[in-house]
Design a protein around this motif. Structure first.
Motif, mmCIF file in Angstrom:
data_model
loop_
_atom_site.group_PDB
_atom_site.id
_atom_site.type_symbol
_atom_site.label_atom_id
_atom_site.label_comp_id
_atom_site.label_asym_id
_atom_site.label_seq_id
_atom_site.Cartn_x
_atom_site.Cartn_y
_atom_site.Cartn_z
ATOM 1 N N MET A 40 -1.752 10.935 -11.126
ATOM 2 C CA MET A 40 -0.748 10.577 -9.967
ATOM 3 C C MET A 40 -1.451 9.565 -9.002
ATOM 4 O O MET A 40 -2.661 9.324 -9.030
ATOM 5 C CB MET A 40 -0.940 11.576 -8.934
ATOM 6 C CG MET A 40 -0.069 13.215 -9.668
ATOM 7 S SD MET A 40 1.567 12.616 -9.710
ATOM 8 C CE MET A 40 1.963 12.806 -7.843
ATOM 9 N N THR A 41 -0.322 8.509 -9.094
ATOM 10 C CA THR A 41 -0.920 7.380 -8.163
ATOM 11 C C THR A 41 -0.760 7.653 -6.554
ATOM 12 O O THR A 41 0.196 8.239 -6.327
ATOM 13 C CB THR A 41 0.150 6.290 -8.322
ATOM 14 O OG1 THR A 41 0.306 5.857 -9.991
ATOM 15 C CG2 THR A 41 0.084 4.992 -7.661
ATOM 16 N N SER A 42 -1.949 7.104 -6.129
ATOM 17 C CA SER A 42 -1.911 7.089 -4.563
ATOM 18 C C SER A 42 -1.689 5.964 -4.104
ATOM 19 O O SER A 42 -1.816 4.924 -4.647
ATOM 20 C CB SER A 42 -3.173 7.862 -4.407
ATOM 21 O OG SER A 42 -3.638 9.366 -4.986
ATOM 22 N N ARG A 43 -1.668 6.012 -2.566
ATOM 23 C CA ARG A 43 -1.842 4.726 -1.907
ATOM 24 C C ARG A 43 -2.980 4.902 -0.726
ATOM 25 O O ARG A 43 -3.057 5.949 -0.127
ATOM 26 C CB ARG A 43 -0.436 4.625 -1.090
ATOM 27 C CG ARG A 43 0.596 4.415 -2.509
ATOM 28 C CD ARG A 43 2.129 4.142 -1.583
ATOM 29 N NE ARG A 43 2.375 3.087 -0.759
ATOM 30 C CZ ARG A 43 2.233 1.733 -1.127
ATOM 31 N NH1 ARG A 43 2.207 1.329 -2.478
ATOM 32 N NH2 ARG A 43 2.181 0.754 -0.134
ATOM 33 N N SER A 44 -3.677 3.843 -0.405
ATOM 34 C CA SER A 44 -4.590 3.764 0.520
ATOM 35 C C SER A 44 -4.000 3.747 1.742
ATOM 36 O O SER A 44 -2.971 3.342 2.087
ATOM 37 C CB SER A 44 -5.728 2.303 0.055
ATOM 38 O OG SER A 44 -4.874 1.278 0.558
ATOM 39 N N ALA A 45 -5.139 3.821 2.582
ATOM 40 C CA ALA A 45 -4.867 3.562 4.114
ATOM 41 C C ALA A 45 -4.564 1.981 4.208
ATOM 42 O O ALA A 45 -5.266 1.290 3.618
ATOM 43 C CB ALA A 45 -5.806 4.073 5.018
ATOM 44 N N PRO A 46 -3.768 1.481 5.269
ATOM 45 C CA PRO A 46 -3.626 0.151 5.457
ATOM 46 C C PRO A 46 -4.782 -0.883 5.750
ATOM 47 O O PRO A 46 -5.498 -0.359 6.763
ATOM 48 C CB PRO A 46 -2.285 0.011 6.337
ATOM 49 C CG PRO A 46 -2.164 1.319 6.912
ATOM 50 C CD PRO A 46 -3.061 2.211 6.174
ATOM 51 N N VAL A 47 -4.991 -1.935 5.159
ATOM 52 C CA VAL A 47 -5.995 -2.840 5.819
ATOM 53 C C VAL A 47 -5.264 -4.172 5.956
ATOM 54 O O VAL A 47 -4.579 -4.589 5.033
ATOM 55 C CB VAL A 47 -7.013 -2.923 4.840
ATOM 56 C CG1 VAL A 47 -8.050 -4.226 5.431
ATOM 57 C CG2 VAL A 47 -7.838 -1.843 4.595
ATOM 58 N N ASP A 48 -5.091 -4.669 7.107
ATOM 59 C CA ASP A 48 -4.451 -5.706 7.656
ATOM 60 C C ASP A 48 -2.881 -5.711 7.195
ATOM 61 O O ASP A 48 -2.062 -6.573 6.626
ATOM 62 C CB ASP A 48 -4.827 -6.818 6.520
ATOM 63 C CG ASP A 48 -6.136 -7.326 7.004
ATOM 64 O OD1 ASP A 48 -6.608 -7.278 8.002
ATOM 65 O OD2 ASP A 48 -6.861 -8.145 6.195
ATOM 66 N N GLY A 49 -2.391 -4.375 7.266
ATOM 67 C CA GLY A 49 -1.176 -3.965 6.972
ATOM 68 C C GLY A 49 -0.785 -3.878 5.421
ATOM 69 O O GLY A 49 0.358 -3.689 5.029
ATOM 70 N N PHE A 50 -1.731 -3.945 4.477
ATOM 71 C CA PHE A 50 -1.526 -3.822 2.954
ATOM 72 C C PHE A 50 -2.078 -2.586 2.469
ATOM 73 O O PHE A 50 -3.379 -2.148 2.679
ATOM 74 C CB PHE A 50 -2.439 -4.775 2.318
ATOM 75 C CG PHE A 50 -1.648 -6.044 2.499
ATOM 76 C CD1 PHE A 50 -0.670 -6.757 1.325
ATOM 77 C CD2 PHE A 50 -1.729 -7.117 3.671
ATOM 78 C CE1 PHE A 50 -0.169 -8.200 1.338
ATOM 79 C CE2 PHE A 50 -1.284 -8.245 3.595
ATOM 80 C CZ PHE A 50 -0.443 -8.808 2.541
ATOM 81 N N ARG A 51 -1.343 -1.880 1.791
ATOM 82 C CA ARG A 51 -1.800 -0.499 1.150
ATOM 83 C C ARG A 51 -2.072 -0.695 -0.243
ATOM 84 O O ARG A 51 -1.163 -1.390 -0.955
ATOM 85 C CB ARG A 51 -0.716 0.724 1.331
ATOM 86 C CG ARG A 51 -0.535 1.085 2.981
ATOM 87 C CD ARG A 51 0.773 2.115 3.372
ATOM 88 N NE ARG A 51 0.541 3.180 2.618
ATOM 89 C CZ ARG A 51 -0.126 4.171 3.223
ATOM 90 N NH1 ARG A 51 -0.467 4.200 4.500
ATOM 91 N NH2 ARG A 51 -0.186 5.480 2.494
#
Length: 292
Positions: A1-12
């Motif tokens: 399963m692909t996950s998504r990170s918390a944003p850094v500088d607005g980028f996940r």
């Protein structure tokens, strides 16, 4: 399963995680023109002994692509900020950080910015030390694309056009690879699917437009011994058949790293994770073992 990170500088960041939480952490950073699938042959070799995390970098694959100031948000330092954020978010410590191409530069930036997070580096080129040699006539016949990527014309000709993306990517995956590797048609089409989405090609070359490519970095680097070195233990896997990076350019590494060992991949071209996955994986596994 692909996950998504918390944003850094607005980028996940989109990322996949394999193996065993609590095992030694390994992060694998991809190159251009690729994505996190560059490591598909290495993950099975690592996941039995490590907690393996494979992200798409900013502007690639399933990660965020924003039309913002490229120098601030797509530089090696900015990309490293997202990787550092992901390491901390997953509560990893003393990771083995591996990368090639773009991923190599980003990994080096992480090691400079947060050496306490990194147990070891395992890298394929680019690496510091080429210096003015990047301007030789022979080198410039290979690195022409980095100047081309600076032009608005690059995006105008290629972005959003599947046929143009396919032809452009096929050139690099064919020309940069070694004699024993061929990217299959299905594998190429999976890359085309990612890179041909509107805005995706433009986002992928933001790395070069940010001044993070080999030519710009080589001309900006301090001369040997002129600046601080990376102190994280480093293994370099240098592919002998890579037309971009001749083996002679490995001669100055000790001026930029305090603890570096060079290993040669004799039949491999530029795409080391796919061309010599066993050799690359073994260097990583050696660094995850006690005393490694």
């Amino acid at each position: 399963m692909t996950s998504r990170s918390a944003p850094v500088d607005g980028f996940r960041l989109a990322y996949d995680r394999f193996g065993h939480p609590g095992a030694p952490g390994v992060l694998l950073l991809h190159g251009w023109p690729g994505n996190r699938q560059d490591y598909r042959r290495m993950v099975p070799l690592l996941s039995g002994a490590a907690d393996v995390v494979v992200p798409d970098l900013r502007g690639f694959g399933g990660s965020d692509k924003h039309a913002v100031d490229v120098r601030h948000f797509y530089s090696a330092t900015a990309q490293a900020g997202s990787v550092i954020g992901l390491i901390r978010e997953l509560e990893l410590s003393q990771v083995v950080l591996a990368g090639y191409d773009v991923g190599s530069r980003v990994a080096q930036s992480v090691a400079r910015m947060q050496p306490d997070l990194v147990a070891a580096l395992v890298l394929s080129p680019p690496l510091p030390g080429a210096g003015e040699r990047v301007l030789t006539a022979k080198a410039q016949t290979e690195f022409w694309y980095q100047a081309f990527h600076q032009l608005p014309l690059a995006a105008e000709l290629i972005d959003g056009d599947a046929d143009s993306v396919r032809n452009y990517l096929r050139h690099f995956w064919t020309h940069w690879s070694g004699p024993n590797f061929t990217l299959s048609g299905d594998e190429l089409e999976r890359l085309v699917f990612d890179y041909a989405l509107p805005g995706a090609f433009t986002a992928s070359i933001a790395w070069y437009r940010a001044g993070a490519g080999m030519v710009a970095q080589s001309l900006a680097e301090l001369p040997p011994g002129g600046g601080p070195r990376i102190h994280v233990p480093t293994d370099v896997l240098w592919p002998v058949c890579d037309p971009l990076f001749p083996t002679e350019w490995a001669d100055r590494l000790e001026h930029y790293f305090t603890d570096v060992a060079v290993h040669f991949a004799y039949d491999a071209g530029h795409f080391t994770p796919l061309e010599c996955p066993e050799q690359f994986a073994e260097l990583i596994l050696n660094r995850t073992r006690p005393g490694g």
